[in-house]
Design a protein around this motif. Structure first.
Motif, PDB file in Angstrom:
ATOM      1  N   HIS A 230       0.840  -1.207   0.000  1.00 38.14           N
ATOM      2  CA  HIS A 230       0.000   0.000   0.000  1.00 38.14           C
ATOM      3  C   HIS A 230       0.876   1.258   0.000  1.00 38.14           C
ATOM      4  N   ASN A 231       1.900   1.262   0.854  1.00 40.03           N
ATOM      5  CA  ASN A 231       2.787   2.421   0.933  1.00 40.03           C
ATOM      6  C   ASN A 231       3.615   2.585  -0.330  1.00 40.03           C
ATOM      7  N   ILE A 232       4.037   1.473  -0.925  1.00 35.85           N
ATOM      8  CA  ILE A 232       4.768   1.548  -2.192  1.00 35.85           C
ATOM      9  C   ILE A 232       3.871   2.148  -3.273  1.00 35.85           C
ATOM     10  N   ALA A 233       2.625   1.702  -3.322  1.00 37.77           N
ATOM     11  CA  ALA A 233       1.680   2.230  -4.313  1.00 37.77           C
ATOM     12  C   ALA A 233       1.480   3.734  -4.133  1.00 37.77           C
ATOM     13  N   ASN A 234       1.353   4.172  -2.885  1.00 35.23           N
ATOM     14  CA  ASN A 234       1.197   5.601  -2.617  1.00 35.23           C
ATOM     15  C   ASN A 234       2.436   6.384  -3.031  1.00 35.23           C
ATOM     16  N   ALA A 235       3.621   5.812  -2.748  1.00 31.68           N
ATOM     17  CA  ALA A 235       4.867   6.492  -3.095  1.00 31.68           C
ATOM     18  C   ALA A 235       4.989   6.685  -4.602  1.00 31.68           C
ATOM     19  N   HIS A 236       4.359   5.800  -5.366  1.00 33.21           N
ATOM     20  CA  HIS A 236       4.374   5.899  -6.832  1.00 33.21           C
ATOM     21  C   HIS A 236       3.124   6.599  -7.368  1.00 33.21           C
ATOM     22  N   ASN A 237       2.362   7.219  -6.450  1.00 32.06           N
ATOM     23  CA  ASN A 237       1.171   7.995  -6.824  1.00 32.06           C
ATOM     24  C   ASN A 237       0.161   7.190  -7.635  1.00 32.06           C
ATOM     25  N   LEU A 238      -0.043   5.951  -7.234  1.00 33.71           N
ATOM     26  CA  LEU A 238      -1.000   5.077  -7.912  1.00 33.71           C
ATOM     27  C   LEU A 238      -2.366   5.218  -7.241  1.00 33.71           C
ATOM     28  N   GLU A 239      -3.309   5.744  -7.959  1.00 36.02           N
ATOM     29  CA  GLU A 239      -4.635   6.004  -7.406  1.00 36.02           C
ATOM     30  C   GLU A 239      -5.480   4.728  -7.390  1.00 36.02           C
ATOM     31  N   THR A 240      -6.250   4.596  -6.332  1.00 33.65           N
ATOM     32  CA  THR A 240      -7.215   3.503  -6.221  1.00 33.65           C
ATOM     33  C   THR A 240      -8.444   4.031  -5.505  1.00 33.65           C
ATOM     34  N   SER A 241      -9.596   3.799  -6.076  1.00 41.17           N
ATOM     35  CA  SER A 241     -10.833   4.224  -5.421  1.00 41.17           C
ATOM     36  C   SER A 241     -11.334   3.106  -4.518  1.00 41.17           C
ATOM     37  N   ILE A 242     -12.161   3.474  -3.577  1.00 42.65           N
ATOM     38  CA  ILE A 242     -12.719   2.471  -2.670  1.00 42.65           C
ATOM     39  C   ILE A 242     -13.793   1.673  -3.402  1.00 42.65           C
ATOM     40  N   ALA A 243     -13.690   0.365  -3.333  1.00 42.61           N
ATOM     41  CA  ALA A 243     -14.671  -0.498  -3.991  1.00 42.61           C
ATOM     42  C   ALA A 243     -16.063  -0.231  -3.429  1.00 42.61           C
ATOM     43  N   ASP A 244     -17.073  -0.338  -4.273  1.00 46.24           N
ATOM     44  CA  ASP A 244     -18.445  -0.022  -3.862  1.00 46.24           C
ATOM     45  C   ASP A 244     -18.885  -0.819  -2.643  1.00 46.24           C
ATOM     46  N   ASP A 245     -18.487  -2.081  -2.573  1.00 47.75           N
ATOM     47  CA  ASP A 245     -18.932  -2.912  -1.459  1.00 47.75           C
ATOM     48  C   ASP A 245     -18.186  -2.615  -0.164  1.00 47.75           C
ATOM     49  N   LEU A 246     -17.171  -1.736  -0.242  1.00 47.52           N
ATOM     50  CA  LEU A 246     -16.426  -1.376   0.958  1.00 47.52           C
ATOM     51  C   LEU A 246     -16.720   0.053   1.406  1.00 47.52           C
ATOM     52  N   ARG A 247     -17.614   0.725   0.673  1.00 42.80           N
ATOM     53  CA  ARG A 247     -17.970   2.093   1.049  1.00 42.80           C
ATOM     54  C   ARG A 247     -18.990   2.067   2.181  1.00 42.80           C
ATOM     55  N   GLU A 248     -18.647   2.768   3.248  1.00 42.68           N
ATOM     56  CA  GLU A 248     -19.595   2.876   4.346  1.00 42.68           C
ATOM     57  C   GLU A 248     -19.266   4.112   5.162  1.00 42.68           C
ATOM     58  N   GLU A 249     -20.292   4.670   5.750  1.00 39.97           N
ATOM     59  CA  GLU A 249     -20.103   5.849   6.592  1.00 39.97           C
ATOM     60  C   GLU A 249     -19.295   5.463   7.819  1.00 39.97           C
TER      61      GLU A 249
END
Length: 280
Positions: A230-249
């Motif tokens: 996860h941190n490597i992905a962030n360091a490379h500015n790789l965007e990922t949206s939250i999957a619909d089934d994991l979205r919750e308030e």
């Protein structure tokens, strides 16, 4: 394979995969002289695919022409290699400049940055309360000692309010207290969003991707490995949206009124007055 396909299948781009491979290759390459030994690159890619997809071993490994028993050994080998570089990727800020940067990110919270995972304690079962786990960590002890100056942790009301960990008002009675609670929730939601992105990237972490049916040691290593990725992905500015089934308030935790000391209540009240007091 084009970059988009690489990212979709492994959650990293080619540069990020190469960076990680170069870090751990000495512990991946086979020492056997057999002509059909699995290469280090294939080992890493198969494990990345397994973690990203959340598929069971026999399904994920077949994608690379690897038998399930062989993949089981490969998974353990890759995890051991990744554990050796954990401190290169997961580290809590220690210098004043590093701490200041983290504060600024949280202060300018509206930008919703993708936050790194700075500390991880995976060796407790899910039945353990978050507050119990936190109190046993070195990180919490360092906050208690004042190693981070006036920096604070935020937690919901499942935690005990103390001078280094602020919780919301259970029954806010003033507009300032309401503003405090609103800001607290908005800031804390970044942590929830980070978990959502993390589990969206690596579906093996979410029950919907199956389940981590392994011995506790391996489960802990998989969790840490996914945090590194996860941190490597962030360091490379790789965007990922939250999957619909994991979205919750963000859910407020009101279980129990955990007692707090008077000094902690005074700290919270002073913060409320200084930053959320009377406004025109």
């Amino acid at each position: 394979m084009i970059e988009e396909e690489v990212h979709q299948q492994f959650r990293l781009n080619k540069a990020a995969i190469l960076e990680l491979y170069e870090k751990i290759l000495l512990n991946l390459n086979s020492k056997t002289k057999r002509s059909h030994a699995v290469t280090g690159v294939t080992k890493l890619l198969s494990v990345l695919y397994f973690m990203a997809s959340g598929l069971f071993q026999h399904v994920a490994s077949s994608r690379f022409g690897i038998s399930q028993p062989t993949f089981c050994r490969i998974l353990k080998q890759v995890l051991r290699a990744m554990m050796l570089v954990t401190k290169d990727y997961i580290k809590f800020p220690t210098t004043n400049d590093e701490i200041l940067k983290i504060k600024e990110k949280f202060f300018n919270i509206a930008g919703f940055p993708n936050f790194e995972i700075l500390d991880i304690v995976p060796n407790f079962p899910g039945s353990c309360h978050d507050s119990y786990i936190l109190q046993g960590t070195e990180l919490f002890r360092r906050f208690q000692r004042g190693d981070y100056g006036d920096s604070l942790l935020l937690g919901d009301n499942g935690y005990r309010l103390n001078q280094s960990l602020m919780t919301p008002y259970l029954s806010p009675s003033t507009s300032a207290e309401l503003r405090f609670n609103h800001a607290h929730k908005k800031t804390r939601s970044i942590g929830e969003r980070t978990f959502g992105i993390w589990k969206s990237r690596f579906r093996c972490l979410d029950v919907s991707g199956g389940a981590l049916l392994y011995e506790p040691k391996i489960v802990c290593q998989i969790i840490i490995a996914c945090a590194i990725l996860h941190n490597i992905a962030n360091a490379h500015n790789l965007e990922t949206s939250i999957a619909d089934d994991l979205r919750e308030e963000i859910q407020e935790n009101f279980e129990g009124n955990i007692p707090s000391d008077n000094a902690a209540q005074l700290v919270r009240q002073q913060i409320t007055v200084d930053f959320f007091g009377n406004r025109l």
